[in-house]
Design a protein around this motif. Structure first.
Motif, PDB file in Angstrom:
ATOM      1  N   ASN A 192      -1.518  11.316 -12.861  1.00 20.80           N
ATOM      2  CA  ASN A 192      -2.098  12.370 -12.017  1.00 20.80           C
ATOM      3  C   ASN A 192      -3.503  12.036 -11.537  1.00 20.80           C
ATOM      4  N   GLN A 193      -4.305  11.373 -12.421  1.00 18.00           N
ATOM      5  CA  GLN A 193      -5.695  11.069 -12.027  1.00 18.00           C
ATOM      6  C   GLN A 193      -5.745  10.168 -10.801  1.00 18.00           C
ATOM      7  N   PHE A 194      -4.783   9.226 -10.699  1.00 16.15           N
ATOM      8  CA  PHE A 194      -4.762   8.290  -9.568  1.00 16.15           C
ATOM      9  C   PHE A 194      -4.620   9.059  -8.255  1.00 16.15           C
ATOM     10  N   GLN A 195      -3.666   9.987  -8.251  1.00 19.54           N
ATOM     11  CA  GLN A 195      -3.384  10.731  -7.020  1.00 19.54           C
ATOM     12  C   GLN A 195      -4.481  11.748  -6.717  1.00 19.54           C
ATOM     13  N   ARG A 196      -5.077  12.302  -7.772  1.00 18.30           N
ATOM     14  CA  ARG A 196      -6.154  13.287  -7.569  1.00 18.30           C
ATOM     15  C   ARG A 196      -7.352  12.652  -6.859  1.00 18.30           C
ATOM     16  N   VAL A 197      -7.695  11.420  -7.259  1.00 19.74           N
ATOM     17  CA  VAL A 197      -8.838  10.720  -6.626  1.00 19.74           C
ATOM     18  C   VAL A 197      -8.593  10.552  -5.128  1.00 19.74           C
ATOM     19  N   LEU A 198      -7.386  10.158  -4.760  1.00 21.23           N
ATOM     20  CA  LEU A 198      -7.048   9.971  -3.338  1.00 21.23           C
ATOM     21  C   LEU A 198      -7.125  11.296  -2.592  1.00 21.23           C
ATOM     22  N   HIS A 199      -6.568  12.334  -3.212  1.00 17.67           N
ATOM     23  CA  HIS A 199      -6.558  13.659  -2.584  1.00 17.67           C
ATOM     24  C   HIS A 199      -7.969  14.183  -2.370  1.00 17.67           C
ATOM     25  N   GLU A 200      -8.788  14.066  -3.413  1.00 17.44           N
ATOM     26  CA  GLU A 200     -10.172  14.567  -3.307  1.00 17.44           C
ATOM     27  C   GLU A 200     -10.981  13.782  -2.284  1.00 17.44           C
ATOM     28  N   ASN A 201     -10.747  12.472  -2.243  1.00 20.63           N
ATOM     29  CA  ASN A 201     -11.471  11.608  -1.316  1.00 20.63           C
ATOM     30  C   ASN A 201     -11.058  11.897   0.136  1.00 20.63           C
ATOM     31  N   LYS A 202      -9.786  12.240   0.298  1.00 19.65           N
ATOM     32  CA  LYS A 202      -9.246  12.518   1.631  1.00 19.65           C
ATOM     33  C   LYS A 202      -9.854  13.806   2.199  1.00 19.65           C
ATOM     34  N   HIS A 203     -10.141  14.739   1.295  1.00 25.06           N
ATOM     35  CA  HIS A 203     -10.615  16.047   1.748  1.00 25.06           C
ATOM     36  C   HIS A 203     -12.121  16.251   1.552  1.00 25.06           C
ATOM     37  N   SER A 204     -12.804  15.177   1.200  1.00 27.20           N
ATOM     38  CA  SER A 204     -14.258  15.336   0.995  1.00 27.20           C
ATOM     39  C   SER A 204     -15.019  15.102   2.284  1.00 27.20           C
ATOM     40  N   VAL A 237       0.844  -1.197   0.000  1.00 28.89           N
ATOM     41  CA  VAL A 237       0.000   0.000   0.000  1.00 28.89           C
ATOM     42  C   VAL A 237       0.881   1.249   0.000  1.00 28.89           C
ATOM     43  N   ILE A 238       0.670   2.121  -0.978  1.00 33.76           N
ATOM     44  CA  ILE A 238       1.377   3.405  -1.030  1.00 33.76           C
ATOM     45  C   ILE A 238       0.597   4.442  -0.220  1.00 33.76           C
ATOM     46  N   GLU A 239      -0.723   4.442  -0.445  1.00 29.03           N
ATOM     47  CA  GLU A 239      -1.597   5.418   0.224  1.00 29.03           C
ATOM     48  C   GLU A 239      -3.017   4.865   0.197  1.00 29.03           C
ATOM     49  N   ARG A 240      -3.823   5.215   1.205  1.00 26.68           N
ATOM     50  CA  ARG A 240      -5.218   4.744   1.177  1.00 26.68           C
ATOM     51  C   ARG A 240      -6.126   5.736   1.870  1.00 26.68           C
ATOM     52  N   THR A 241      -7.383   5.706   1.451  1.00 23.61           N
ATOM     53  CA  THR A 241      -8.441   6.471   2.107  1.00 23.61           C
ATOM     54  C   THR A 241      -9.536   5.449   2.439  1.00 23.61           C
ATOM     55  N   SER A 242     -10.663   5.933   2.896  1.00 23.67           N
ATOM     56  CA  SER A 242     -11.748   4.999   3.227  1.00 23.67           C
ATOM     57  C   SER A 242     -12.336   4.336   1.975  1.00 23.67           C
ATOM     58  N   GLU A 243     -12.205   5.017   0.823  1.00 24.17           N
ATOM     59  CA  GLU A 243     -12.832   4.504  -0.403  1.00 24.17           C
ATOM     60  C   GLU A 243     -11.882   3.914  -1.433  1.00 24.17           C
ATOM     61  N   TYR A 244     -10.604   4.351  -1.401  1.00 16.02           N
ATOM     62  CA  TYR A 244      -9.656   3.899  -2.430  1.00 16.02           C
ATOM     63  C   TYR A 244      -8.282   3.618  -1.817  1.00 16.02           C
ATOM     64  N   SER A 245      -7.526   2.750  -2.496  1.00 21.02           N
ATOM     65  CA  SER A 245      -6.136   2.479  -2.108  1.00 21.02           C
ATOM     66  C   SER A 245      -5.260   2.536  -3.354  1.00 21.02           C
ATOM     67  N   LEU A 246      -4.068   3.106  -3.188  1.00 22.96           N
ATOM     68  CA  LEU A 246      -3.072   3.128  -4.250  1.00 22.96           C
ATOM     69  C   LEU A 246      -2.001   2.108  -3.885  1.00 22.96           C
ATOM     70  N   LEU A 247      -1.780   1.137  -4.776  1.00 19.20           N
ATOM     71  CA  LEU A 247      -0.868   0.037  -4.482  1.00 19.20           C
ATOM     72  C   LEU A 247       0.313   0.012  -5.444  1.00 19.20           C
ATOM     73  N   ALA A 248       1.476  -0.389  -4.908  1.00 20.06           N
ATOM     74  CA  ALA A 248       2.611  -0.754  -5.753  1.00 20.06           C
ATOM     75  C   ALA A 248       2.525  -2.264  -5.913  1.00 20.06           C
ATOM     76  N   VAL A 249       2.468  -2.721  -7.154  1.00 19.55           N
ATOM     77  CA  VAL A 249       2.234  -4.141  -7.421  1.00 19.55           C
ATOM     78  C   VAL A 249       3.380  -4.706  -8.249  1.00 19.55           C
ATOM     79  N   GLN A 250       3.934  -5.819  -7.766  1.00 23.20           N
ATOM     80  CA  GLN A 250       5.036  -6.455  -8.484  1.00 23.20           C
ATOM     81  C   GLN A 250       4.624  -7.852  -8.922  1.00 23.20           C
ATOM     82  N   LEU A 251       4.868  -8.140 -10.189  1.00 22.04           N
ATOM     83  CA  LEU A 251       4.509  -9.447 -10.735  1.00 22.04           C
ATOM     84  C   LEU A 251       5.662 -10.429 -10.604  1.00 22.04           C
ATOM     85  N   GLU A 252       5.366 -11.587 -10.044  1.00 22.37           N
ATOM     86  CA  GLU A 252       6.357 -12.674 -10.062  1.00 22.37           C
ATOM     87  C   GLU A 252       6.096 -13.571 -11.271  1.00 22.37           C
ATOM     88  N   THR A 253       4.823 -13.664 -11.666  1.00 25.28           N
ATOM     89  CA  THR A 253       4.448 -14.357 -12.898  1.00 25.28           C
ATOM     90  C   THR A 253       3.676 -13.356 -13.752  1.00 25.28           C
TER      91      THR A 253
END
Length: 295
Positions: A283-295, A208-224
């Motif tokens: 930018n859209q990914f981070q904007r959603v988190l920011h807006e959700n955090k301050h709503s 998890v990079i960042e999360r709010t009550s409605e969304y989470s931003l994840l760093a995801v690494q593929l092994e397969t």
């Protein structure tokens, strides 16, 4: 076709001052825009960094705005790296990697094939791996069949890092975890989690990079690297990728799929050099988190 200006470097210099010297009447901003638009090649590589260090003997080519590199035909495709063997691009969302039965024209492969053939009509490109149409980010092409085969045949040894960022629904509780399942494809071409031993093994690591009550931003690494692996794995833990209706998403605040191939690191198949490319989180990914955090 208008001839492309070519400059030969006689002594070590940084790229922007070198270009300013070659275009004394053009103005600093106009010269910088040549770099920004990807119109400057050093050797066989498009270079956008102002501080790129030129060596004596380097050849600098200015691509015309009329070339495919500067036209709308590039459809948002940005060349990140190019040499005699490889092309690495940043693919926009909603662009197919390669043609399907439904769409043969507007694909990353076709756009880049035109790009290389504009400079050398005999040149050919070979697709090494794919990104889903709605996934943006880093993608690699080979300039010969031998390089393509070398990359594909030794993929696990060649690829050092392949990471994505995913914007998913809900607050993912575990700060980091690994998802390991067996996947199968249905008759409708949709992947699903099957019983152990049935299908192919798929392993995904996330943090998890960042999360709010409605969304989470994840760093995801593929092994397969299974088809739709991240998308079906996120659905399997109850956190579908936003905009991914096929795999259970009910929200689409960014009007696209919330998946971006952010990092690609690999050993160069010819030189053995380690190359690592990283793009910005959309930018859209981070904007959603920011807006959700301050709503």
């Amino acid at each position: 076709m208008q001839k492309q200006p070519i400059f030969h470097v006689r002594e070590e210099a940084h790229l922007l001052p070198f270009l300013l010297e070659k275009y004394p009447g053009k103005g600093r901003n106009k010269v910088k825009s040549l770099l920004t638009r990807g119109q400057v090649m050093v050797g066989n590589r498009v270079v956008t960094r102002h501080d790129h260090l030129l060596a004596a003997g380097d050849k600098v080519t200015i691509l015309q705005t009329g070339s495919v590199q500067g036209r709308e035909a590039m459809a948002g495709v940005k060349i990140i790296y190019e040499d005699e063997s490889l092309l690495v691009i940043n693919k926009p969302p909603r662009l197919l990697s390669i043609a399907t039965d439904e769409e043969k024209e507007r694909t990353a492969y076709r756009i880049l094939n035109e790009y290389v053939q504009e400079r050398n009509p005999r040149a050919r490109l070979f697709i090494v791996h794919r990104l889903d149409r709605d996934t943006s980010g880093l993608m690699m092409f080979a300039k010969s069949e031998a390089v393509k085969n070398q990359l594909q045949d030794h993929w696990k040894d060649v690829i050092l890092e392949r990471s994505y960022v995913a914007l998913v629904e809900g607050a993912v509780e575990e700060k980091q975890s690994t998802i390991k399942t067996w996947l199968k494809e249905s008759s409708t071409k949709t992947m699903y989690v099957s019983q152990p031993g049935d299908g192919v093994v798929a392993i995904t690591h996330y943090q998890v990079i960042e999360r709010t009550s409605e969304y989470s931003l994840l760093a995801v690494q593929l092994e397969t690297g299974r088809k739709n692996q991240i998308r079906v794995h996120m659905q399997s833990i109850g956190h579908s990728v936003v905009g991914d209706k096929r795999y259970g998403s009910r929200k689409n605040p960014i009007a696209r799929l919330g998946l971006h191939a952010q990092i690609l690191a690999f050993k160069h198949p010819i030189t053995g050099e380690t190359l690592r490319f990283e793009t910005k989180i959309p930018n859209q990914f981070q904007r959603v988190l920011h807006e959700n955090k301050h709503s």
